[in-house]
Every structure is written in structure tokens, then in C-alpha cells.
Design an enzyme around this catalytic site. Structure first.
Site, mmCIF file in Angstrom:
data_model
loop_
_atom_site.group_PDB
_atom_site.id
_atom_site.type_symbol
_atom_site.label_atom_id
_atom_site.label_comp_id
_atom_site.label_asym_id
_atom_site.label_seq_id
_atom_site.Cartn_x
_atom_site.Cartn_y
_atom_site.Cartn_z
ATOM 1 N N LYS A 104 -63.523 37.309 46.171
ATOM 2 C CA LYS A 104 -63.841 38.482 45.567
ATOM 3 C C LYS A 104 -64.909 39.409 46.017
ATOM 4 O O LYS A 104 -64.986 40.252 46.776
ATOM 5 C CB LYS A 104 -63.094 39.163 44.235
ATOM 6 C CG LYS A 104 -61.884 38.622 43.948
ATOM 7 C CD LYS A 104 -61.648 38.777 42.437
ATOM 8 C CE LYS A 104 -61.810 40.303 42.143
ATOM 9 N NZ LYS A 104 -62.255 40.494 40.563
ATOM 10 N N ALA A 123 -61.166 46.690 34.540
ATOM 11 C CA ALA A 123 -60.477 46.266 32.873
ATOM 12 C C ALA A 123 -59.154 44.909 33.760
ATOM 13 O O ALA A 123 -59.766 45.011 34.468
ATOM 14 C CB ALA A 123 -59.509 47.684 33.087
ATOM 15 N N TYR A 137 -50.755 46.014 29.212
ATOM 16 C CA TYR A 137 -51.742 46.761 29.845
ATOM 17 C C TYR A 137 -52.005 47.877 29.234
ATOM 18 O O TYR A 137 -52.821 48.977 29.295
ATOM 19 C CB TYR A 137 -51.103 46.876 31.301
ATOM 20 C CG TYR A 137 -52.295 47.052 31.985
ATOM 21 C CD1 TYR A 137 -54.069 47.051 32.172
ATOM 22 C CD2 TYR A 137 -51.898 47.812 33.318
ATOM 23 C CE1 TYR A 137 -54.439 47.817 33.177
ATOM 24 C CE2 TYR A 137 -52.274 49.045 33.960
ATOM 25 C CZ TYR A 137 -53.695 48.523 33.612
ATOM 26 O OH TYR A 137 -54.520 49.911 34.498
ATOM 27 N N SER A 166 -55.036 55.006 33.580
ATOM 28 C CA SER A 166 -53.638 54.093 34.061
ATOM 29 C C SER A 166 -52.943 55.066 33.948
ATOM 30 O O SER A 166 -52.088 55.262 32.528
ATOM 31 C CB SER A 166 -53.375 52.760 34.261
ATOM 32 O OG SER A 166 -52.577 52.415 34.670
ATOM 33 N N SER A 187 -31.841 47.948 42.696
ATOM 34 C CA SER A 187 -32.350 48.991 42.167
ATOM 35 C C SER A 187 -31.092 48.074 40.764
ATOM 36 O O SER A 187 -30.189 47.785 41.571
ATOM 37 C CB SER A 187 -31.773 50.226 42.717
ATOM 38 O OG SER A 187 -32.172 51.171 40.996
ATOM 39 N N LYS A 216 -55.873 40.381 44.829
ATOM 40 C CA LYS A 216 -55.205 41.083 43.652
ATOM 41 C C LYS A 216 -54.139 39.878 43.642
ATOM 42 O O LYS A 216 -53.179 40.602 42.392
ATOM 43 C CB LYS A 216 -54.861 42.349 43.431
ATOM 44 C CG LYS A 216 -55.925 43.298 43.247
ATOM 45 C CD LYS A 216 -56.043 45.064 43.485
ATOM 46 C CE LYS A 216 -55.000 45.126 42.545
ATOM 47 N NZ LYS A 216 -55.655 45.186 40.981
ATOM 48 N N TYR A 256 -39.725 48.481 34.157
ATOM 49 C CA TYR A 256 -39.724 48.892 36.079
ATOM 50 C C TYR A 256 -39.938 50.432 35.664
ATOM 51 O O TYR A 256 -38.898 51.058 35.013
ATOM 52 C CB TYR A 256 -38.608 48.623 36.677
ATOM 53 C CG TYR A 256 -38.947 48.531 37.984
ATOM 54 C CD1 TYR A 256 -39.990 47.795 38.835
ATOM 55 C CD2 TYR A 256 -38.375 49.685 38.533
ATOM 56 C CE1 TYR A 256 -39.773 47.765 39.963
ATOM 57 C CE2 TYR A 256 -38.513 49.623 40.117
ATOM 58 C CZ TYR A 256 -39.775 48.523 40.987
ATOM 59 O OH TYR A 256 -39.293 49.030 41.944
ATOM 60 N N PHE A 261 -37.107 45.462 46.623
ATOM 61 C CA PHE A 261 -36.287 45.277 44.748
ATOM 62 C C PHE A 261 -35.410 46.019 45.009
ATOM 63 O O PHE A 261 -35.446 47.553 45.073
ATOM 64 C CB PHE A 261 -36.954 45.600 43.676
ATOM 65 C CG PHE A 261 -38.301 44.164 43.112
ATOM 66 C CD1 PHE A 261 -38.187 43.215 44.097
ATOM 67 C CD2 PHE A 261 -39.454 44.326 42.846
ATOM 68 C CE1 PHE A 261 -39.080 42.069 43.603
ATOM 69 C CE2 PHE A 261 -40.407 43.425 42.312
ATOM 70 C CZ PHE A 261 -40.333 42.451 42.870
ATOM 71 N N ASN A 290 -50.585 54.405 42.245
ATOM 72 C CA ASN A 290 -50.516 53.067 42.653
ATOM 73 C C ASN A 290 -51.423 53.050 44.282
ATOM 74 O O ASN A 290 -51.255 54.143 45.329
ATOM 75 C CB ASN A 290 -48.881 53.359 43.362
ATOM 76 C CG ASN A 290 -47.797 53.325 42.512
ATOM 77 O OD1 ASN A 290 -47.979 53.853 41.275
ATOM 78 N ND2 ASN A 290 -47.756 51.213 42.512
ATOM 79 N N VAL A 291 -51.986 52.846 43.445
ATOM 80 C CA VAL A 291 -53.498 52.598 44.250
ATOM 81 C C VAL A 291 -53.573 51.700 45.063
ATOM 82 O O VAL A 291 -53.726 50.280 45.586
ATOM 83 C CB VAL A 291 -54.776 52.638 43.279
ATOM 84 C CG1 VAL A 291 -56.066 53.093 44.932
ATOM 85 C CG2 VAL A 291 -55.025 54.070 42.437
#
Length: 318
Positions: free
Chosen positions: A38, A75, A141, A114, A203, A178, A280, A201, A169-170
Site C-alpha cells: 500500500k 476507516a 460497517y 458511505s 441474481s 483492497k 446484498y 454473481f 461504489n468508487v
């Protein structure tokens, strides 16, 4: 002197680069600096001092009169972490300590909230402060961020200027460290590069077809532009959404990565892991009218343009 917490993270490091590019070079970088992978995010950047996050509150109480602005980006951001005590300590209480010292020393503050605070989106995705206490995050979180937002709004004493930013969603450069929490763009790039295919994923919600789950994906460069603009704006304190303002499907995202790599599309589906399945989010979209209403002038990068820039100018050069 400008403080950036979470300095070696991908948003923090990009913010320091932006500040340097604008000739702000007296930067205090706050993080734990314990991972070499990092730390390379800070290579070549002009930084006055690195402060370990565990001693930063004490440092700030001693040096607050010298600080012009604080960006509190750091954070614990793992949405699969269920250590409530740790998240409360590192996210909620830590931000309260910074807030109080900002009041004491007349320091303006921008902090990271967030979109995880919105939970399933039962109350929509409007950054209306009257609605914020009603929100129901899906994980500890998100709750740790929600707890601080609610606390901040309840305070009679506030920094003379402050803004909480609900990051959606950055994605973008410097997020390679990460792991599981890296953006879908990063995961798609690496999976496609390795296998010439992408597994998304499936649905588990009958209202959404496979791959048509929708998120508001926002390019990190837009996030940095907003942060930098707020540093100069210094009025209209409050909590603001920070997304692109446009929900897009995971299929859209994946197809854009295939295109940026100049590869033929090969997309299949796997079950969503059970440990996150009931938590989700199938749809997120930031209402960006509030930020625009206070004068923010820039348009947000489209998903296709952001992915092309990220893939061709950053990921392909790693």
C-alpha cells in the site's frame, strides 16, 4: 497544512496527488503504514509528515492550531467484518474525536460516510438529512458510518464548516491492495486478463435478471474533484451523496472492461456467496441534486469513459 487520513488508501493517495498538483504540498498523511504494497501509493508525492493513525488524535490535539483543513477518508471499510466493537472504535468514535478537535481548533472537515448506510434502499437514496436517522444499514460497517452521521446531525456544536460524503461504489487507480473489497472493475480486469472470461454473481432476487443488478459506480477522479471543490467552497455544511447519479448494471460494467481490453465477451454466472447473500444491495443510485444545488459545476464521468481511462492508463501499466 492539510491532513489526509487513510492516506495510503486509493482515495486518500489520489487526493494527495490532486493537492500536490494544485501546489498544496504541506500534507500530513495519516494511516498505519504497515503494508509495503500500500505504501507505494505515496511514492513521488510531497508529504510533510507521516503520522500513525493510533497517535494521530494526540498529534492533532497538540498541533491543531497549525492545520488548515482535514480530509478524514480513513476507516475500516470491510463490509464483511462483523467485529462491531472494532468498527465502532475505528469508524464512529475516531471520527467523533476528530470532529471535537476540529471545533476546538476551528478546522474545516470533510469526512467519508458511505452509501452502505442506505441498506436495501427502503427509504430511497436521497441525502435528505431529515430522513437519515431512519436508514437501516445491512452490515456493521454501514452501521458504524450511519451512527456517526446521525450523531453529527444531532450536535449543537459543529465545526464551522463540515461535510460528510456518502461514497457510492468508487473505482479507480491505487485500489489493488483492497483484495475482496476492491471494485468490480478491478476484479473484472484481472479475471478477464487471466481467463479471457468473467464470472458474475447470479441474481437471487426475482426482480433482477442475472447480471442486471444495478449499482452507482463512481470514478475516483470525480470523488477527488468533489473533495477539492468542497475545500474551497467552505459553506453549506451537511451530508451529501457522492456517486455518479446513474445506476448501471454489472453486465454494462463487464462489457466495458472487455471492450477496454479489446477482448471478446465471455460472461457466465455463479451463486452469490452465502455470507453476503442476505445483505446484498441489488440497486443503488445516488440522487446528486443536493450537491449540484450548492453549485458543484462538473459533470460526472460515464462508466464507459471511466473504465477505459482506468484500464488503458493505469491497470495496463501495472
Amino acid at each position: 497544512m492539510i491532513v489526509v487520513t487513510g492516506a495510503v488508501g486509493f482515495i486518500g493517495s489520489q487526493l494527495i496527488e490532486k493537492l500536490n498538483n494544485e501546489n498544496f504540498n504541506d500534507i500530513i498523511a495519516v494511516d498505519n503504514f504497515d503494508r509495503e504494497d500500500k505504501n507505494k501509493n505515496l511514492l513521488g508525492l510531497k508529504i510533510t509528515e507521516k503520522i500513525d493513525r493510533d497517535v494521530f488524535i494526540q498529534w492533532l490535539s497538540n498541533n491543531g492550531s497549525s492545520v488548515e483543513f482535514i480530509f478524514h477518508i480513513g476507516a475500516k471499510t470491510d463490509t464483511t467484518l462483523f467485529d462491531v466493537e472494532l468498527l465502532t472504535k475505528m469508524n464512529t468514535q475516531y471520527t467523533k474525536d476528530i470532529w471535537k478537535l476540529c471545533i476546538e481548533n476551528q478546522i474545516p472537515l470533510v469526512y467519508a460516510s458511505s452509501a452502505a448506510t442506505y441498506g436495501l434502499g427502503e427509504f430511497g437514496y436521497d441525502d435528505n438529512e431529515a430522513e437519515i436517522p431512519k436508514l437501516k444499514p445491512l452490515n456493521p460497517y454501514g452501521q458504524s458510518k450511519q451512527d456517526f452521521d446521525v450523531w453529527a446531525l444531532e450536535q449543537t456544536e459543529k465545526p464551522f464548516y463540515w461535510a460528510g460524503l456518502k461514497f457510492f461504489n468508487v473505482y479507480g487507480p491505487n485500489e489493488y491492495h483492497k483484495g475482496r473489497m476492491a471494485s468490480v472493475v478491478w476484479h473484472a480486469y484481472n479475471q478477464i486478463l487471466k481467463t479471457d472470461a468473467m464470472k458474475l454473481f447470479r441474481s437471487h432476487n426475482p426482480e433482477y435478471k442475472d447480471g442486471e443488478q444495478m449499482r452507482d459506480f463512481v470514478y475516483v477522479k470525480d470523488v477527488i474533484d468533489v473533495c477539492y471543490w468542497l475545500m474551497h467552497h467552505r459553506k453549506d455544511s451537511g451530508i451529501y451523496n457522492l456517486g455518479s447519479g446513474k445506476a448501471r448494471t454489472f453486465l454494462d460494467l463487464t462489457k466495458a472492461v472487455f471492450k477496454a481490453l479489446d477482448k471478446n465477451e465471455d460472461i457466465s454466472f455463479i451463486d452469490t456467496p452465502e455470507d453476503i447473500r442476505d445483505k446484498y444491495q441489488y440497486f443503488t443510485e445516488a440522487n446528486m441534486e443536493k450537491l449540484k444545488s450548492i453549485g458543484y459545476p462538473k459533470e460526472f464521468t460515464t462508466l464507459e469513459v471511466g473504465i477505459e481511462d482506468y484500464v488503458k492508463n493505469y491497470l495496463s501499466n501495472l
